[in-house]
Design a protein around this motif. Structure first.
Motif, PDB file in Angstrom:
ATOM      1  N   GLY A 165       0.818  -1.205   0.000  1.00  0.00           N
ATOM      2  CA  GLY A 165       0.000   0.000   0.000  1.00  0.00           C
ATOM      3  C   GLY A 165       0.854   1.258   0.000  1.00  0.00           C
ATOM      4  N   ALA A 168       2.458   1.625  -3.272  1.00  0.00           N
ATOM      5  CA  ALA A 168       1.495   2.095  -4.270  1.00  0.00           C
ATOM      6  C   ALA A 168       1.321   3.607  -4.160  1.00  0.00           C
ATOM      7  N   PRO A 188      -7.175   5.620  -2.719  1.00  0.00           N
ATOM      8  CA  PRO A 188      -5.921   5.543  -1.955  1.00  0.00           C
ATOM      9  C   PRO A 188      -6.150   5.280  -0.470  1.00  0.00           C
ATOM     10  N   PHE A 191      -5.490   1.788   0.382  1.00  0.00           N
ATOM     11  CA  PHE A 191      -4.170   1.199   0.146  1.00  0.00           C
ATOM     12  C   PHE A 191      -3.587   0.543   1.386  1.00  0.00           C
ATOM     13  N   PHE A 196      -5.338  -5.118   0.406  1.00  0.00           N
ATOM     14  CA  PHE A 196      -4.943  -4.469  -0.843  1.00  0.00           C
ATOM     15  C   PHE A 196      -3.869  -5.306  -1.528  1.00  0.00           C
ATOM     16  N   PHE A 200      -3.568  -1.258  -8.804  1.00  0.00           N
ATOM     17  CA  PHE A 200      -4.448  -0.099  -8.835  1.00  0.00           C
ATOM     18  C   PHE A 200      -4.352   0.580 -10.186  1.00  0.00           C
TER      19      PHE A 200
END
Lengths: 624, 120
Positions: A165, A168, A188, A191, A196, A200
């Motif tokens: 996350g 990301a 977001p 995330f 997760f 994405f």
């Protein structure tokens, strides 16, 4: 704590991983010159290598990786590279492979890549300068705004990356530095949830070219793939993540695992001895404790064995390159396919099978597959086919090398075998087993013309003796004109063996239980003569007997009574092994074994029993 | 010229470890901080090329320190050093302006990769 040698080891193993990946991607690229994923992948690997080499202070390595990366960047924007580029890149990877080892050994300064660098420069200069190392800014200046103001960008973070996350989010931040980011999915805020999965997408309005976006986002680390559009993600993710995402492992020095394995091995032996002593005169409490220790040691053993298991791709990965190079060198066209790469083997075994497999593959390319013209004449497709596959076969692993080439010409081998006095003059035909043995003899080669690839007649012999030493076997099937399949069977774990202990004279011997079909009594009424040799009739089978007393030259008289007989079975072949007595069953730890020359070739290893006595382990494959 | 680094962590062990990794890779450690407040002060004073920042520190945590540093220098290159399971905090730190992160226990290669990425 963090000495340089530890860095060096890390650098070495990771660089090799990346270079291996480069080799694979180069092959992929060669098959499909228009594909962009391989180029991006190689680019990334070079970039990483450059970074690592830089961190290690290897300036020459860094330079070569950097210049290669620069060239790749140009090629990315001008795809469809010619074959010379591929060859050059293969040579660069080779040079880096050799260079990495040399640099770690302290020889970076002696590395001389000038010739290669000059070639890279030639290619760079002759290519249109549409790309550049600093893609970002340049692309903005030179490239017109795309027809669409926004693109859907799909990003997948490597599945084995820590904190996907957070990673990301960093990727998203990087994207925001390129332009306007909207429609982020999932949001977001999600995330940081454990669920997760690192995938994405978002809409990006930016003037940066696709490849610049890929590079920018790819540069945040742990990114498995960056792709565009609604659906493209899965395919492109598959290509790179399969290569990079399959190593969710921590690195452990193999020597440590070996040492751990040995310690556990000794523990197993001590456990056995303890159990023996306690059974003889121990209180119930002692027996309970001993039983508990036994269970724990057993579990430890399983864990250590498991920790040593390594997927075969670690060895298989280098073969596509070998087959490609060889076939080009010999003017053959070969489609090479690898199956079952995920099958696992003990690390030590894996290291050992590399060479035998290389021999088999070389043989297949050199002697198996015919040149394209010959294949056409025979109505075969001009492109030959070699399949390397691994599969599980009970507690063993079977690895097959099959080709659709000319097959093994029995008549020619028989003629040669007779000529060289390997078999009797009158022999009409060779059985498969005989054939293999003939092929396996040192100095016996059927290659009509000896190439520098194979055909020196040491190959098959090396293969067979190596395998025997590992408790394995080699068989083959061949049809003239249609091809040959070699099947190599090895235990999936090396170190611990369930064995039957047999006594002959004053010595005990261990027989791997996996090869013992049953035990019977040797009754003289069931003994017959088969082609002048003694055999035992068991139900509808006639099984050749082997008297271990005679084979090992045991002294003293045989104990009275009917001697126990082990029916050994290896790959469909049987033998009845006659011994003096059966002592029991137990797990033995196989010790590395280097028999003195001149020793009977019927042993595959040695072990130390609970009472501290060493015994030899019989090789059933050598007896049947 | 080698890049300068400010190492912020309340444990000497971790500071030594990171220091070793970076020093051996050719960085020069110009300062160390044991608390978030000290990190902010030393950043202003030393203007290092890179900051490694522990998340949990006494007297102003790492995230707050990131926020403070980024107020004065939005381009500050800060690498968060986090432990497993601190993802929410790392996300917060990235939102506060941290450029990248590494997860303990440190693998030198990953630390250096992250540093390379930040310094680009």
């Amino acid at each position: 704590m963090m000495d340089r040698s530890r860095y060096a080891a890390l650098f070495l193993s990771e660089s090799r991983e990346h270079l291996n990946l480069c080799n694979q991607l180069l092959l992929e690229w060669e098959r499909d010159p228009k594909a962009s994923e391989p180029v991006t992948g190689i680019f990334r690997a070079m970039h990483t290598l450059k970074g690592m080499a830089g961190a290690m202070g290897f300036t020459n390595l860094t330079e070569l990786a950097h210049r290669t990366e620069t060239l790749l960047d140009i090629l990315r924007s001008a795809p469809g590279a010619s074959i010379e580029f591929h060859d050059l890149l293969f040579r660069v990877v080779d040079a880096l492979e050799a260079g990495v080892s040399q640099a770690v050994a302290g020889g970076d300064e002696q590395l001389d890549f000038r010739a290669l660098l000059a070639e890279l420069d030639d290619v760079s200069n002759s290519s249109p300068a549409t790309g550049s190392w600093a893609v970002d800014t340049r692309a903005r200046v030179e490239e017109p705004v795309g027809p669409e103001p926004g693109r859907v960008v799909r990003v997948a973070i490597r599945s084995d990356a820590p904190m996907r996350g957070a990673r990301a989010l960093i990727a998203l931040r990087r994207a925001e530095s390129l332009g306007r980011v909207t429609a982020v999915r999932p949001a977001p805020a999600g995330f940081e949830h454990e669920e997760f999965d690192g995938r994405f997408s978002f809409r990006l309005e930016s003037e940066s070219a696709d490849h610049a976006v890929v590079e920018a986002i790819g540069s945040v680390g742990d990114v498995a793939s960056v792709s565009f559009g609604e659906e493209a993600a899965s395919t492109s993710a598959g290509a790179t993540s399969a290569a990079t995402g399959r190593s969710r492992q921590i690195r452990v020095d193999l020597a440590r695992l070996d040492s751990l394995m040995n310690q556990v091995g000794e523990l197993v032996v001590a456990k056995g001895r303890l159990a023996e002593l306690i059974t003889a005169d121990g209180s119930p409490e002692l027996q309970a404790v001993s039983a508990r220790i036994g269970r724990v040691v057993g579990e430890m053993q399983t864990e250590v064995i498991q920790a040593r298991m390594t997927p075969v791709w670690q060895v298989f990965d280098r073969f596509p390159r070998v087959v490609r190079d060889l076939s080009r060198q010999l003017g053959k066209r070969i489609a090479f396919q690898v199956e079952g790469e995920e099958i696992e083997l003990d690390r030590a075994l894996l290291d050992e099978i590399g060479d035998p497999l290389l021999h088999l593959l070389r043989n297949a390319v050199d002697h198996g597959i015919e040149p394209p013209t010959e294949r056409k004449q025979q109505g075969k497709p001009p492109e030959g086919r070699i399949v390397l596959s691994a599969s599980r076969d009970r507690s063993a692993v079977a690895i097959q090398v099959s080709d659709d080439g000319r097959g093994i010409d029995r008549a020619r081998i028989l003629a040669k075998a007779i000529k060289e006095g390997v078999v009797d003059k009158g022999t009409a035909s060779l059985t498969d087993d005989q054939l293999l043995r003939v092929l396996a003899r040192p100095g016996f080669s059927t290659a009509t013309n000896v190439t520098d690839v194979s055909g020196r007649g040491v190959g098959m012999d090396a293969v067979v003796s190596r395998l025997r030493g590992l408790g394995g076997s080699l068989q083959f099937e061949s049809t003239v004109g249609q091809g040959t399949t070699f099947t190599l069977r090895i235990p999936s774990t090396l170190a611990i063996l369930r064995a039957l202990l047999a006594r002959v004279g004053s010595e005990r011997y261990a027989v791997p239980l996996a090869s013992v079909a049953e035990t019977v009594e040797y009754v003289s009424s069931a003994v017959v003569s088969l082609h002048g040799k003694e055999a035992l009739v068991l139900r509808d089978l006639v099984i050749p007997t082997v008297h271990l007393r005679e084979r090992v030259g045991a002294e003293g008289a045989r104990p009275p009574g009917r001697p126990p007989t082990l029916i050994l079975e290896v790959g469909g072949q049987r033998a009845a092994l006659v011994v003096d007595a059966l002592v029991g069953q137990q797990e033995v730890v196989v010790e590395a074994f280097d028999g003195p020359s001149g020793m009977l070739p019927i042993f595959s290893g040695a072990t130390i029993l609970g009472d501290g006595e060493p015994v030899l382990i019989l090789d059933p494959a050598a007896l049947v | 010229m080698s890049h300068t680094v400010l190492v912020c962590d309340d444990a000497i062990f971790m500071r030594t470890m990171i220091g070793d990794i970076l020093t051996q890779a050719g960085f020069s450690i110009v300062g160390e901080a044991e608390t978030g407040r000290e990190a902010v002060e030393k950043y202003k004073q030393l203007k290092p090329d890179l900051v490694t920042m522990d998340i949990v520190m006494p007297d102003m945590g790492g995230i707050e320190a990131v926020r403070e540093i980024c107020k004065t220098d939005p381009d500050a290159k800060i690498l968060m050093c986090s432990a497993m399971g601190q993802q929410a905090l790392v996300v917060e730190a990235v939102q506060a302006g941290a450029k990248d992160f590494v997860v303990k226990p440190f693998q030198p290669s990953r630390v250096l990769e992250a540093v390379q990425r930040i310094l680009g």
